[in-house]
Design a protein around this motif. Structure first.
Motif, PDB file in Angstrom:
ATOM      1  N   VAL A 256       0.838  -1.199   0.000  1.00  0.00           N
ATOM      2  CA  VAL A 256       0.000   0.000   0.000  1.00  0.00           C
ATOM      3  C   VAL A 256       0.875   1.250   0.000  1.00  0.00           C
ATOM      4  O   VAL A 256       1.021   1.929  -1.005  1.00  0.00           O
ATOM      5  N   GLU A 257       1.423   1.591   1.103  1.00  0.00           N
ATOM      6  CA  GLU A 257       2.304   2.749   1.267  1.00  0.00           C
ATOM      7  C   GLU A 257       3.152   2.520   2.508  1.00  0.00           C
ATOM      8  O   GLU A 257       2.658   2.065   3.539  1.00  0.00           O
ATOM      9  N   PHE A 258       4.437   2.818   2.407  1.00  0.00           N
ATOM     10  CA  PHE A 258       5.312   2.604   3.557  1.00  0.00           C
ATOM     11  C   PHE A 258       6.394   3.672   3.575  1.00  0.00           C
ATOM     12  O   PHE A 258       6.702   4.320   2.564  1.00  0.00           O
ATOM     13  N   TRP A 259       6.961   3.842   4.774  1.00  0.00           N
ATOM     14  CA  TRP A 259       8.068   4.776   5.012  1.00  0.00           C
ATOM     15  C   TRP A 259       9.201   4.005   5.680  1.00  0.00           C
ATOM     16  O   TRP A 259       8.974   3.246   6.619  1.00  0.00           O
ATOM     17  N   LEU A 260      10.412   4.224   5.199  1.00  0.00           N
ATOM     18  CA  LEU A 260      11.605   3.648   5.807  1.00  0.00           C
ATOM     19  C   LEU A 260      12.476   4.790   6.329  1.00  0.00           C
ATOM     20  O   LEU A 260      12.756   5.748   5.601  1.00  0.00           O
ATOM     21  N   THR A 261      12.880   4.660   7.581  1.00  0.00           N
ATOM     22  CA  THR A 261      13.713   5.682   8.223  1.00  0.00           C
ATOM     23  C   THR A 261      15.025   5.044   8.640  1.00  0.00           C
ATOM     24  O   THR A 261      15.027   4.070   9.404  1.00  0.00           O
ATOM     25  N   ALA A 262      16.125   5.592   8.153  1.00  0.00           N
ATOM     26  CA  ALA A 262      17.451   5.034   8.426  1.00  0.00           C
ATOM     27  C   ALA A 262      18.340   6.103   9.040  1.00  0.00           C
ATOM     28  O   ALA A 262      18.525   7.179   8.456  1.00  0.00           O
ATOM     29  N   ALA A 263      18.871   5.823  10.226  1.00  0.00           N
ATOM     30  CA  ALA A 263      19.879   6.678  10.854  1.00  0.00           C
ATOM     31  C   ALA A 263      21.248   6.139  10.455  1.00  0.00           C
ATOM     32  O   ALA A 263      21.577   4.985  10.750  1.00  0.00           O
ATOM     33  N   CYS A 264      22.036   6.964   9.783  1.00  0.00           N
ATOM     34  CA  CYS A 264      23.268   6.489   9.158  1.00  0.00           C
ATOM     35  C   CYS A 264      24.503   6.999   9.893  1.00  0.00           C
ATOM     36  O   CYS A 264      24.421   7.855  10.781  1.00  0.00           O
ATOM     37  N   ARG A 265      25.628   6.480   9.479  1.00  0.00           N
ATOM     38  CA  ARG A 265      26.885   6.786  10.155  1.00  0.00           C
ATOM     39  C   ARG A 265      27.406   8.177   9.838  1.00  0.00           C
ATOM     40  O   ARG A 265      28.349   8.636  10.505  1.00  0.00           O
ATOM     41  N   ASP A 266      26.860   8.849   8.843  1.00  0.00           N
ATOM     42  CA  ASP A 266      27.299  10.203   8.538  1.00  0.00           C
ATOM     43  C   ASP A 266      26.601  11.246   9.411  1.00  0.00           C
ATOM     44  O   ASP A 266      26.755  12.453   9.180  1.00  0.00           O
ATOM     45  N   GLY A 267      25.809  10.799  10.409  1.00  0.00           N
ATOM     46  CA  GLY A 267      25.127  11.716  11.301  1.00  0.00           C
ATOM     47  C   GLY A 267      23.823  12.255  10.767  1.00  0.00           C
ATOM     48  O   GLY A 267      23.272  13.208  11.332  1.00  0.00           O
ATOM     49  N   ASN A 268      23.278  11.675   9.712  1.00  0.00           N
ATOM     50  CA  ASN A 268      22.015  12.114   9.128  1.00  0.00           C
ATOM     51  C   ASN A 268      20.980  11.003   9.220  1.00  0.00           C
ATOM     52  O   ASN A 268      21.323   9.814   9.307  1.00  0.00           O
ATOM     53  N   ILE A 269      19.712  11.410   9.167  1.00  0.00           N
ATOM     54  CA  ILE A 269      18.587  10.473   9.144  1.00  0.00           C
ATOM     55  C   ILE A 269      17.888  10.636   7.807  1.00  0.00           C
ATOM     56  O   ILE A 269      17.464  11.750   7.455  1.00  0.00           O
ATOM     57  N   TYR A 270      17.771   9.558   7.069  1.00  0.00           N
ATOM     58  CA  TYR A 270      17.164   9.585   5.741  1.00  0.00           C
ATOM     59  C   TYR A 270      15.817   8.872   5.784  1.00  0.00           C
ATOM     60  O   TYR A 270      15.677   7.800   6.377  1.00  0.00           O
ATOM     61  N   ILE A 271      14.820   9.488   5.119  1.00  0.00           N
ATOM     62  CA  ILE A 271      13.459   8.966   5.091  1.00  0.00           C
ATOM     63  C   ILE A 271      13.099   8.677   3.644  1.00  0.00           C
ATOM     64  O   ILE A 271      13.218   9.553   2.777  1.00  0.00           O
ATOM     65  N   LEU A 272      12.668   7.445   3.373  1.00  0.00           N
ATOM     66  CA  LEU A 272      12.338   7.007   2.022  1.00  0.00           C
ATOM     67  C   LEU A 272      10.884   6.560   1.971  1.00  0.00           C
ATOM     68  O   LEU A 272      10.363   5.983   2.938  1.00  0.00           O
ATOM     69  N   ARG A 273      10.245   6.782   0.824  1.00  0.00           N
ATOM     70  CA  ARG A 273       8.871   6.336   0.603  1.00  0.00           C
ATOM     71  C   ARG A 273       8.856   5.129  -0.321  1.00  0.00           C
ATOM     72  O   ARG A 273       9.896   4.631  -0.756  1.00  0.00           O
ATOM     73  N   ARG A 274       7.656   4.682  -0.644  1.00  0.00           N
ATOM     74  CA  ARG A 274       7.490   3.420  -1.374  1.00  0.00           C
ATOM     75  C   ARG A 274       8.119   3.456  -2.764  1.00  0.00           C
ATOM     76  O   ARG A 274       8.834   2.533  -3.161  1.00  0.00           O
ATOM     77  N   ASP A 275       7.873   4.521  -3.515  1.00  0.00           N
ATOM     78  CA  ASP A 275       8.320   4.566  -4.903  1.00  0.00           C
ATOM     79  C   ASP A 275       9.628   5.317  -5.088  1.00  0.00           C
ATOM     80  O   ASP A 275      10.016   5.609  -6.226  1.00  0.00           O
ATOM     81  N   SER A 276      10.308   5.669  -4.023  1.00  0.00           N
ATOM     82  CA  SER A 276      11.538   6.452  -4.153  1.00  0.00           C
ATOM     83  C   SER A 276      12.748   5.539  -4.025  1.00  0.00           C
ATOM     84  O   SER A 276      12.851   4.736  -3.093  1.00  0.00           O
ATOM     85  N   LYS A 277      13.660   5.681  -4.974  1.00  0.00           N
ATOM     86  CA  LYS A 277      14.919   4.945  -4.915  1.00  0.00           C
ATOM     87  C   LYS A 277      15.978   5.692  -4.113  1.00  0.00           C
ATOM     88  O   LYS A 277      16.973   5.102  -3.700  1.00  0.00           O
ATOM     89  N   GLN A 288      26.489  12.105  16.173  1.00  0.00           N
ATOM     90  CA  GLN A 288      26.163  10.760  15.698  1.00  0.00           C
ATOM     91  C   GLN A 288      24.955  10.191  16.444  1.00  0.00           C
ATOM     92  O   GLN A 288      24.817  10.379  17.655  1.00  0.00           O
ATOM     93  N   PRO A 289      24.058   9.492  15.739  1.00  0.00           N
ATOM     94  CA  PRO A 289      22.905   8.885  16.426  1.00  0.00           C
ATOM     95  C   PRO A 289      23.315   7.626  17.177  1.00  0.00           C
ATOM     96  O   PRO A 289      24.189   6.863  16.731  1.00  0.00           O
ATOM     97  N   VAL A 290      22.680   7.411  18.339  1.00  0.00           N
ATOM     98  CA  VAL A 290      22.932   6.210  19.134  1.00  0.00           C
ATOM     99  C   VAL A 290      21.666   5.370  19.303  1.00  0.00           C
ATOM    100  O   VAL A 290      21.711   4.310  19.921  1.00  0.00           O
ATOM    101  N   GLY A 291      20.556   5.830  18.760  1.00  0.00           N
ATOM    102  CA  GLY A 291      19.308   5.080  18.861  1.00  0.00           C
ATOM    103  C   GLY A 291      18.222   5.760  18.061  1.00  0.00           C
ATOM    104  O   GLY A 291      18.241   6.983  17.862  1.00  0.00           O
ATOM    105  N   LEU A 292      17.259   4.959  17.593  1.00  0.00           N
ATOM    106  CA  LEU A 292      16.152   5.479  16.790  1.00  0.00           C
ATOM    107  C   LEU A 292      14.899   4.706  17.168  1.00  0.00           C
ATOM    108  O   LEU A 292      14.881   3.469  17.118  1.00  0.00           O
ATOM    109  N   VAL A 293      13.835   5.444  17.545  1.00  0.00           N
ATOM    110  CA  VAL A 293      12.564   4.837  17.938  1.00  0.00           C
ATOM    111  C   VAL A 293      11.446   5.613  17.239  1.00  0.00           C
ATOM    112  O   VAL A 293      11.456   6.853  17.231  1.00  0.00           O
ATOM    113  N   ARG A 294      10.506   4.889  16.653  1.00  0.00           N
ATOM    114  CA  ARG A 294       9.350   5.515  16.008  1.00  0.00           C
ATOM    115  C   ARG A 294       8.125   5.341  16.897  1.00  0.00           C
ATOM    116  O   ARG A 294       7.801   4.230  17.318  1.00  0.00           O
ATOM    117  N   ILE A 295       7.446   6.471  17.184  1.00  0.00           N
ATOM    118  CA  ILE A 295       6.211   6.469  17.967  1.00  0.00           C
ATOM    119  C   ILE A 295       5.139   7.145  17.123  1.00  0.00           C
ATOM    120  O   ILE A 295       5.193   8.366  16.904  1.00  0.00           O
TER     121      ILE A 295
END
Length: 672
Positions: A256-277, A288-295
């Motif tokens: 249907v539709e989904f979101w992927l959230t990735a905290a990376c080693r370069d200190g940024n958080i990237y958010i991707l959608r279903r049809d985005s490469k 640098q991030p040490v944890g990621l939680v979605r609420i």
């Protein structure tokens, strides 16, 4: 589970202790892991939830897969490499719905069903470096020696865009005496460049139900995200990232539709959608991030700056909360019976804190720093908290069924009024038309507003400069002569006969109009005030008309009102003789004022002043000095004029202060 006390928790308050039951504590459990390698699952479909642990082993050696039932280890099996993540998911919708266990280790994902190996998924190999392949072919034919092979591989590693394989990297780390044996053993092996899995999570396939089929989402060292089919274990989607993902969260459904959230080693958080490469949104962190939680639709990120940050799924920052110690691990606390979702953060000072938004709900003290957290159903208990410590200990706590997390139990969060919805009125047709007009003519409206604003500022500046140049202000503009002037003109005291033959002195008139003076509000008799009545008994004011002050007098009135003891310039009385009182004050802090003069400018055909010019005594700072003179009106034609009061310095022609008194009509001569 037998209840046991919690060491190190003696200093907690009764409120904090009352929420948890100490189920188990084993400081010698020998479990070394992190939150991503903990999972709770009903592996046999009997309603008994087990704890799955991807154990790193002491000092990162001897990694093992452990399954705990209660406080004891149920099964234990070795792993070929260090685990990176563990999770439970449903592979198919068939009954009985027994979840499978997925464990990511190295380049592979090991899938277990009923605690038995079921499937092994390996990441697709990456293309190798052709120069590296040619060098190993020459070593295979004994055309180059190990030392030359090492020198050429080091040159390729520094300049080539394609990284070297694991075999070449291991060869470069060997000592000189070990190289020949390594080349003899591995020169016949094909060169393979294999990436590894850094993080893993699950994504619902087509339904949002709790027991719906889920896909595995993998983050790799090659800066890619892979979505796997839950049955065939083929790659359904591949997405690229600018950096290597360290933490991963997924929401929505794949079909249907989904979101992927990735905290990376370069200190940024990237958010991707279903049809985005490529990433659709990017959140730049200052550390640098040490944890990621979605609420729900918000993301909570812990950083190495000892901060908790909250963002929307589009990257807008919501709040930041500082921590008293470095954050070691983070996880989600979800209490389904009460609809509570909160963030758990394990700190280096031995605290485990629970936050809902910015509000601190609870603090748990542990005997050692917490390195991994997991909350959920364990055994037959719905709300169980599992923690592992830095020394390898295991702590199990059970949340009481009567426990309620209140925001007042911890630090103060946002005010309750912030959560109230505003009663916004419905949009009317006029509002819509105005919105369209502002949207179409927004530039012209802004320019017109700026033009009017600049004109207003210019006129105010001109008026201010004119007042300074002509000294048309009751407060001096220089620090050398800090003075303030206040002038009052009063008529001579009249005698009115009230009821009972009582004579009372009455002050009439005022700058606020005749409404105040004609109602006989201010009557002084023997030091007290009362309201007299006219002989008619009605207390009505006599006939007359009011005179408004000039604009200059209104400006001076506003300026004089700024002082602590200033009053409005007043003109009171009926005439023909008025009493003019000046209140002159030195506003300096320590320096007295001497050598001052007061002069009056007036129309000599209308008024006569016995003292039109006099000297001012020394003014002590902070005191108000009254100075009196009389003004007699000479005209009986019912006209009036302005009397100017000037305060000068001896030897200077420009006045220091000035005041314009708008004299009222002398109604005494007019009536006569």
């Amino acid at each position: 589970m037998a209840a046991s006390g919690e060491p190190g928790g003696r200093g907690e308050s009764v409120e904090v202790n009352s929420k948890w039951l100490d189920a188990h504590y084993d400081p010698m459990a020998n479990i070394h892991t992190f939150s991503a390698c903990l999972a709770l699952a009903d592996l046999h479909g009997d309603g008994e939830y087990k704890l799955v642990v991807g154990d790193l082993g002491p000092n990162g050696r001897q990694p093992r897969l452990k399954v705990l039932k209660g406080p004891s280890v149920l099964t234990e099996s070795p792993l070929p490499s260090l685990p990176s993540a563990a999770t439970a998911f449903l592979m198919d919708p068939h009954e009985p719905r027994t979840p499978a266990l997925a464990l990511a280790s190295g380049p592979c994902v090991y899938v277990y069903k009923n605690l038995r190996p079921y499937f092994k998924f390996s990441l697709p190999p990456l293309p190798s470096n052709p120069l590296e392949q040619d060098l190993w072919n020459q070593a295979k034919e004994d055309r180059i020696d190990p030392l030359t092979l090492k020198e050429m591989l080091e040159g390729i590693r520094e300049k080539a865009e394609v990284p070297l394989s694991v075999q070449s990297l291991r060869f470069l780390n060997l000592e000189l005496g070990e190289m020949e044996a390594f080349v003899t053993q591995h020169k016949t092996h094909p060169i393979k460049r294999q990436t590894v899995i850094t993080t893993m999570t699950i994504l619902k396939k087509n339904l949002a139900d709790e027991d719906a089929v889920s896909c595995l989402v993998l983050g790799t060292e090659n800066r890619e995200l892979l979505v796997l089919d839950p049955e065939a274990f083929t790659v359904l989607a591949k997405m690229n990232l600018p950096s290597v993902p360290a933490f991963l969260e997924a929401s929505g459904q794949f079909d249907v539709e989904f979101w992927l959230t990735a905290a990376c080693r370069d200190g940024n958080i990237y958010i991707l959608r279903r049809d985005s490469k490529r990433p659709k949104y990017c959140i730049e962190l200052s550390a640098q991030p040490v944890g990621l939680v979605r609420i729900h639709k918000t993301l909570v990120v812990g950083s190495t700056q000892d901060m908790l940050h909250s963002f929307t799924h589009k990257g807008k920052k919501l709040w930041t909360v500082p921590m008293p110690a470095p954050i070691l691990t983070m996880s989600l606390l979800e209490q389904r019976s009460r609809g509570l979702q909160a963030v758990m953060a394990g700190l280096a000072n031995g605290e485990m804190r629970i936050y809902r938004d910015k509000a601190l709900l609870n603090i748990i003290h542990t005997p050692d720093a917490v390195t991994s957290l997991c909350f959920g159903r364990y055994g037959r208990e719905d709300n169980t908290l599992i923690m592992t410590t830095q020394g390898g200990g295991l702590v199990i706590k059970i949340l009481k069924r009567t426990a309620v997390f209140g925001e007042g139990a911890g630090e103060a969060g946002p005010p309750p009024a912030q959560a109230l919805r505003l009663n916004v009125p419905r949009k009317t047709r006029l509002y819509v038309d105005q919105t369209l007009r502002e949207r179409e003519a927004g530039t012209a409206m802004h320019r017109a507003f700026q033009t009017d604003l600049y004109l207003l500022r210019l006129r105010a500046a001109r008026a201010y400069v004119q007042a300074l140049e002509s000294s048309l202000n009751p407060v001096s503009a220089t620090l050398r002569e800090p003075l303030k002037l206040h002038a009052v003109a009063r008529s001579q005291v009249m005698r009115l006969l009230g009821e009972g033959g009582l004579e009372a002195p009455v002050m009439l008139g005022g700058s606020r109009g005749w409404s105040r003076c004609r109602t006989f509000e201010d009557v002084e008799e023997g030091g007290r005030r009362r309201r007299p009545e006219l002989p008619g008994g009605q207390g009505k004011p006599p006939s007359g008309r009011a005179r408004s002050s000039s604009p200059e007098a209104a400006h001076l009135a506003g300026s004089a009102r700024s002082g602590p003891s200033s009053r409005l310039p007043q003109v009171q009385g009926l005439g023909p003789t008025f009493k003019l009182t000046l209140h002159l004050q030195n506003t300096s802090a320590v320096r007295p004022a001497v050598g001052l003069l007061v002069s009056f400018l007036y129309n000599e055909s209308l008024y006569a002043l016995p003292r039109a010019f006099f000297k001012v005594p020394m003014l002590v700072p902070g005191l108000s000095y009254p100075m009196e003179t009389f003004v007699e009106c000479l005209s009986d034609k019912g006209i009036s004029d302005i009397i100017k009061v000037l305060v000068l310095r001896e030897g200077q022609s420009a006045p220091l202060l000035s005041a314009h008194i708008n004299m009222p009509v002398s109604e005494g001569l007019v009536a006569a």
